[in-house]
Write a protein that holds these residues in place. Structure first.
Motif, PDB file in Angstrom:
ATOM      1  N   MET A 256      -4.344  -8.201  -5.756  1.00 40.53           N
ATOM      2  CA  MET A 256      -4.106  -6.776  -5.497  1.00 40.53           C
ATOM      3  C   MET A 256      -3.616  -6.598  -4.065  1.00 40.53           C
ATOM      4  O   MET A 256      -4.235  -7.079  -3.109  1.00 40.53           O
ATOM      5  N   LYS A 257      -2.508  -5.892  -3.923  1.00 40.94           N
ATOM      6  CA  LYS A 257      -1.926  -5.704  -2.595  1.00 40.94           C
ATOM      7  C   LYS A 257      -2.292  -4.353  -1.980  1.00 40.94           C
ATOM      8  O   LYS A 257      -2.571  -4.250  -0.789  1.00 40.94           O
ATOM      9  N   ARG A 258      -2.276  -3.297  -2.805  1.00 46.52           N
ATOM     10  CA  ARG A 258      -2.476  -1.946  -2.262  1.00 46.52           C
ATOM     11  C   ARG A 258      -3.443  -1.168  -3.136  1.00 46.52           C
ATOM     12  O   ARG A 258      -3.298  -1.109  -4.360  1.00 46.52           O
TER      13      ARG A 258
ATOM     14  N   GLY B 111      -7.260  -8.513   3.057  1.00 49.32           N
ATOM     15  CA  GLY B 111      -5.805  -8.444   3.089  1.00 49.32           C
ATOM     16  C   GLY B 111      -5.217  -7.364   2.202  1.00 49.32           C
ATOM     17  O   GLY B 111      -3.996  -7.302   2.016  1.00 49.32           O
ATOM     18  N   VAL B 112      -6.070  -6.512   1.667  1.00 47.87           N
ATOM     19  CA  VAL B 112      -5.612  -5.421   0.800  1.00 47.87           C
ATOM     20  C   VAL B 112      -5.302  -4.188   1.648  1.00 47.87           C
ATOM     21  O   VAL B 112      -6.100  -3.808   2.520  1.00 47.87           O
ATOM     22  N   GLU B 113      -4.154  -3.566   1.411  1.00 46.00           N
ATOM     23  CA  GLU B 113      -3.816  -2.310   2.081  1.00 46.00           C
ATOM     24  C   GLU B 113      -4.617  -1.182   1.443  1.00 46.00           C
ATOM     25  O   GLU B 113      -4.682  -1.082   0.211  1.00 46.00           O
ATOM     26  N   VAL B 114      -5.228  -0.340   2.273  1.00 47.17           N
ATOM     27  CA  VAL B 114      -6.122   0.708   1.774  1.00 47.17           C
ATOM     28  C   VAL B 114      -5.611   2.085   2.181  1.00 47.17           C
ATOM     29  O   VAL B 114      -5.320   2.325   3.357  1.00 47.17           O
ATOM     30  N   VAL B 115      -5.514   2.971   1.198  1.00 43.39           N
ATOM     31  CA  VAL B 115      -5.224   4.391   1.429  1.00 43.39           C
ATOM     32  C   VAL B 115      -6.424   5.175   0.924  1.00 43.39           C
ATOM     33  O   VAL B 115      -6.873   4.971  -0.208  1.00 43.39           O
TER      34      VAL B 115
ATOM     35  N   ASP C 115       3.106   3.418  -4.713  1.00 40.29           N
ATOM     36  CA  ASP C 115       3.135   2.035  -5.222  1.00 40.29           C
ATOM     37  C   ASP C 115       1.817   1.280  -5.080  1.00 40.29           C
ATOM     38  O   ASP C 115       1.795   0.105  -4.694  1.00 40.29           O
ATOM     39  N   ALA C 116       0.710   1.929  -5.393  1.00 37.61           N
ATOM     40  CA  ALA C 116      -0.582   1.240  -5.362  1.00 37.61           C
ATOM     41  C   ALA C 116      -0.782   0.439  -6.646  1.00 37.61           C
ATOM     42  O   ALA C 116      -0.252   0.786  -7.706  1.00 37.61           O
TER      43      ALA C 116
END
Length: 255
Positions: free
Chosen positions: A1-3, A38-42, A155-156
């Motif tokens: 999972m990236k985002r 390393g996951v981007e978090v919003v 794009d999550a």
């Protein structure tokens, strides 16, 4: 999972007409640990009206008062988040959006560019609906819908909704003792999507229906959503950090 997009509602963030600081701290710690992987978090966060109410006791049922409370509470809410994220060396940024921002390709593009730039700098964007300027025609009405749009347009890989509702059940658990949580859901019955919204907390605007609508929006666009308790984060920890689906409901398109 990236985002990852995580949405937390007023029912979790508020208690006795004030911001629940311990729950906020627990949420921030979870997000910091996810980000460390390393996951981007919003983060999509409610709570501005409640934060404003702690400083100014206006009748929150009236729309102008809610707008005023939101304008008072939003900077206070951000200040609280800022201090808690600083403990983990994380910088945060504020983004206020309305439904109109997603009806305009130009506005959506510019918002996405801002989010992409912040994430590239390891910043956590904290998004809320712009309750001060949004009119009745433009307002999402709850951050469940907003978070679904954020997850799709930005794009999550996954939307996680942390709520006072810990799962999607086969029947109303408040009325039926034999109600069973649904672990994995591919489609949502239309009658559930059309049911009456029944928020449980005084500052909440959603309920299970708005969460199902958010899930339905993402399922129809090939994306996933996970619904779990925001009071006890053990299911969120298991799912996000240990790759175990213990509790909560995963809404995922049929393969």
């Amino acid at each position: 999972m990236k985002r990852l997009v995580v949405k937390v509602g007023s029912a979790v963030l508020t208690e006795k007409n004030r911001v629940a600081r311990e729950r906020m701290a627990a949420l921030v710690e979870l997000l910091a640990k996810v980000k460390k992987r390393g996951v981007e978090v919003v983060l999509v966060s409610s709570g501005a009206v409640a934060a404003g109410y702690t400083l100014c006791r206006l009748d929150k049922k009236a729309l102008p008062n809610r707008q005023a409370l939101a304008s008072i509470g939003q900077p206070r809410l951000m200040s609280m988040y800022q201090k808690k994220f600083e403990r983990f060396g994380i910088v945060v940024a504020q983004i206020l959006l309305t439904a109109d921002d997603f009806d305009s390709r130009k506005r959506t593009y510019h918002a996405k560019c801002a989010v992409e730039t912040l994430l590239a700098q390891k910043v956590v964007p904290i998004i809320n609906e712009n309750d001060v300027t949004a009119t009745e025609e433009l307002v999402f009405g709850d951050n469940d819908q907003l978070s679904a749009h954020v997850a799709h347009y930005f794009d999550a890989d996954l939307l996680v909704i942390l709520s006072d509702i810990d799962s999607y059940y086969d029947k109303d658990p408040r009325r039926f003792d034999d109600a069973k949580p649904l672990k994995v859901v591919h489609t949502i019955p239309e009658e559930d999507l059309q049911a009456e919204c029944t928020p449980n907390a005084s500052f909440a605007t959603g309920g299970i229906v708005t969460k199902l609508k958010a899930a339905d929006f993402l399922l129809k666009r090939g994306k996933k959503m996970f619904l779990a308790s925001g009071f006890d984060l053990k299911d969120a920890y298991a799912f996000l950090l240990e790759n175990r689906h213990e509790g909560g409901t995963l809404f995922t398109p049929a393969s």
